[in-house]
Design a protein around this motif. Structure first.
Motif, PDB file in Angstrom:
ATOM      1  N   LEU A  48       0.832  -1.065  -0.060  1.00 19.08           N
ATOM      2  CA  LEU A  48      -0.093  -0.003  -0.031  1.00 19.08           C
ATOM      3  C   LEU A  48       0.847   1.250   0.063  1.00 19.08           C
ATOM      4  O   LEU A  48       1.824   1.388   0.785  1.00 19.08           O
ATOM      5  N   THR A  49       0.667   2.206  -0.786  1.00 15.36           N
ATOM      6  CA  THR A  49       1.310   3.373  -1.091  1.00 15.36           C
ATOM      7  C   THR A  49       0.745   4.084   0.046  1.00 15.36           C
ATOM      8  O   THR A  49      -0.321   4.706   0.201  1.00 15.36           O
TER       9      THR A  49
ATOM     10  N   TYR B 160      -3.492  11.489  -0.384  1.00 18.13           N
ATOM     11  CA  TYR B 160      -4.461  11.177  -1.733  1.00 18.13           C
ATOM     12  C   TYR B 160      -5.450  12.131  -1.897  1.00 18.13           C
ATOM     13  O   TYR B 160      -6.146  12.490  -0.954  1.00 18.13           O
TER      14      TYR B 160
ATOM     15  N   SER C  81      -3.345  -6.752   0.879  1.00 21.00           N
ATOM     16  CA  SER C  81      -2.240  -6.677  -0.101  1.00 21.00           C
ATOM     17  C   SER C  81      -2.560  -7.898  -1.132  1.00 21.00           C
ATOM     18  O   SER C  81      -2.038  -7.456  -2.466  1.00 21.00           O
TER      19      SER C  81
ATOM     20  N   PHE D 182      -7.231  -0.723  -3.564  1.00 20.25           N
ATOM     21  CA  PHE D 182      -6.046   0.066  -3.957  1.00 20.25           C
ATOM     22  C   PHE D 182      -5.537  -0.768  -5.159  1.00 20.25           C
ATOM     23  O   PHE D 182      -5.182  -1.833  -5.441  1.00 20.25           O
TER      24      PHE D 182
ATOM     25  N   ALA E  27      -2.584   0.165  -8.913  1.00 19.27           N
ATOM     26  CA  ALA E  27      -1.806   1.056  -9.415  1.00 19.27           C
ATOM     27  C   ALA E  27      -2.455   1.023 -11.049  1.00 19.27           C
ATOM     28  O   ALA E  27      -2.674  -0.061 -11.624  1.00 19.27           O
TER      29      ALA E  27
ATOM     30  N   ALA F  59      -0.611   5.434  -7.926  1.00 23.11           N
ATOM     31  CA  ALA F  59      -1.258   4.727  -6.902  1.00 23.11           C
ATOM     32  C   ALA F  59      -2.787   5.273  -6.998  1.00 23.11           C
ATOM     33  O   ALA F  59      -2.961   6.529  -6.932  1.00 23.11           O
TER      34      ALA F  59
ATOM     35  N   TYR G 284      -2.957   9.430  -5.371  1.00 19.45           N
ATOM     36  CA  TYR G 284      -1.777   9.749  -4.658  1.00 19.45           C
ATOM     37  C   TYR G 284      -1.142  11.023  -5.039  1.00 19.45           C
ATOM     38  O   TYR G 284      -1.064  11.459  -6.163  1.00 19.45           O
TER      39      TYR G 284
END
Length: 569
Positions: A182-183, A187, A231, A257, A259, A265, A284
């Motif tokens: 997770l970034t 956000y 994740s 979540f 990409a 992100a 992000y």
């Protein structure tokens, strides 16, 4: 939801449904779309009932969602909706817009008839099948809708739009990577509804490694909580209120979540609620500039502690000598003490005292035992606390520096203790506070106790009672003898002449009121030593406290410790 409890009539349903269907048919004239728009109208009306349950009995949301989806499946409304969307999404939008006007009327009907929303809403599936059975209400349209086949699926990829403020609209296409690390950071989020005319909600979301998140609007913290992230799947549960959560009962409520194709992100969520769908896109924007809520709380606690320490240091009486190196007993003419009952807001004693030295000077701000008072430094740093005194006709008088006149000093001469003297018994100080009228007044009282034994043991405790009105009380008992100054749970008002006298307890300001909350109660017994106007207490952990002490008279039924009087019980 029991049928007889809600007076939602078929007339109301039909009036709302047929009117909206007519508007949709004006735009799309194909026979199959006509049948599907009628089915979708029933679907939307059922959504009103679901939304009413969400609003009136939010604790039943999971069960209501499951029941609502079950009703849709029972009558194939979920299938009809997907079919209509594939053929004419503009018809669905038209229905949503036209039916919204009937929501308030529906809510009013349900509010009028419902006796127990929480109980009624748990039976929403049976209620909707009884009240909104599309097959029974519109048999011809239902039969026609069954024959309609959905249009071929489009090959375009789903989009995680709308565009997030300050960044390009990300694509939530299958080529995007779900899950993974997770970034963390800030956000920029944008939330829109697919129906209605409400403007988008724009805010920032701070995601932290300790599992916390913070919502920020216009630089101000709105709310904080914790999130859960998987994740492996990319599913993230942040907040139901922000439409960023995954439902165990409703597949149309999700958040994840990912990409996007460019590697940016993204946190994306959808919630199918009411007439439309809420879509949230969070892109992000960079590292967090604010600490996590937990770190912010710890920082504030540290700052508050530093502020309290600085205030305690500012309040600490500094003009002291080493123990017993200050004013000696043979240098003292008298210690005068006055007591006045104060009934203005309850019942308490206002006490004043002044120290007369044989050299002709009177000290009005005695906060410590005179045995530790540095007269020279006190005279230099607090000259207003000192006055000249004289004895005139058997009375003590002080010279008013402003008027140049001598004024009687009120008070009774109090007695010091003999060196090494022992006493025994329980002594108590009582005060009461009240506010409001007599019948509905808030009343609280504090009883402070000081126990002495002949073998040199000493302890204190406090007992508080508070409540509103007679008989409505709560009480707590707290031992408070294990730290210096813990005998002072609530300060008294103390004045001598024109000078305010502060209390011994460094956490209490003169004339104010403060609860001492720093007392360790694990070992509240100390040893005590009396010597003149001094009581010294030694604790098991090595701490020592030295305070002002005197007896009222030879009976020794009343004595003074620190800043207040205690009477024998």
């Amino acid at each position: 939801m029991r049928y007889q409890n809600l007076s939602l009539t078929a007339t109301l349903i039909l009036s709302l449904t047929l009117a909206s269907a007519a508007q949709a048919q004006a735009q799309v004239t194909e026979q199959n779309v006509r049948a599907l728009t009628t089915m979708q109208s029933v679907n939307i009306i059922g959504g009103f009932v679901r939304d009413w349950c969400f609003a009136r009995a939010p604790q039943t949301k999971a069960a209501v969602s499951a029941g609502f989806n079950g009703w849709r499946q029972d009558t194939k409304l979920d299938v009809f909706e997907k079919t209509l969307l594939s053929m004419s999404p503009e018809a669905v939008q038209s229905l949503n817009n036209s039916l919204e006007a009937g929501r308030a009327k529906m809510y009013a009907e349900l509010d009028k008839a419902a006796q127990n929303p929480a109980q009624d809403c748990l039976g929403i599936r049976a209620y909707l099948n009884g009240q909104l059975n599309a097959q029974k209400l519109y048999p011809n349209e239902y039969a026609a809708a069954l024959k309609v086949k959905a249009a071929p699926a489009q090959t375009s990829t789903p989009s995680a739009s709308p565009q997030t403020q300050g960044s390009a609209a990300p694509s939530a296409s299958p080529s995007g990577k779900l899950g993974g690390p997770l970034t963390l950071g800030t956000y920029n989020c944008r939330s829109i509804r697919t129906s209605g005319s409400n403007p988008p909600r724009v805010y920032s979301l701070n995601i932290y490694g300790n599992g916390e998140w913070r919502q920020v609007i216009d630089g101000k913290e709105i709310t904080t909580s914790v999130y859960k992230y998987d994740s492996k799947t990319g599913k993230i549960n942040i907040s139901m209120g922000l439409s960023l959560t995954n439902s165990d009962y409703d597949e149309d409520e999700f958040a994840y979540f990912m990409a996007d194709k460019s590697g940016a992100a993204i946190i994306y969520g959808e919630e199918d609620y009411g007439l439309g769908v809420t879509k949230v896109t969070c892109a992000y924007a960079g590292a967090n500039k604010l600490p996590s809520p937990e770190d912010a709380k710890a920082l504030k606690a540290k700052q508050d502690a530093a502020k309290a320490a600085a205030q305690a240091e500012a309040d600490r009486f500094k003009w002291v000598t080493a123990p017993n190196k200050g004013v000696q007993l043979n240098q003292i003419e008298a210690l005068l003490h006055t007591v006045k009952n104060d009934f203005s807001s309850g019942s308490k004693l206002n006490e004043d005292w002044v120290l007369l030295l044989k050299d002709g000077w009177a000290y009005n701000g005695l906060r410590i035992t005179p045995a530790d008072l540095d007269v020279k430094k006190s005279r230099q740093n607090e000259p207003n606390q000192w006055q000249k005194w004289r004895k005139q006709g058997g009375n003590y008088q002080a010279l008013n520096a402003k008027t140049g006149q001598w004024q009687d000093i009120k008070g009774s001469v109090r007695l010091p203790a003999a060196k090494g003297e022992r006493i025994s018994g329980l002594y108590q100080n009582f005060s009461m506070y009240s506010a409001g009228n007599w019948e509905g007044a808030y009343k609280s009282s504090t009883t402070l106790s000081a126990s002495f034994s002949k073998d040199g043991k000493f302890s204190t405790s406090s007992y508080d009672i508070g409540g509103v009105g007679a008989g409505d009380t709560s009480s707590t008992s707290v031992n408070t003898a294990n730290k210096s100054g813990c005998t002072s749970a609530t300060s008294t008002t103390a004045r001598a002449g024109n000078s305010a006298i502060s209390t011994q307890n460094p956490t209490v300001a003169a004339g104010g009121s403060s609860r001492n909350t720093n007392c360790d109660t694990s070992n509240f017994v100390a040893s005590y030593t009396l010597d003149g106007y001094t009581i010294e207490r030694r604790y098991a952990d090595g701490r020592v406290s030295r305070d002002l002490f005197f007896f009222w008279d030879k009976s020794k039924d009343s004595l003074f410790i620190g800043s207040r009087t205690y009477s024998r019980k």
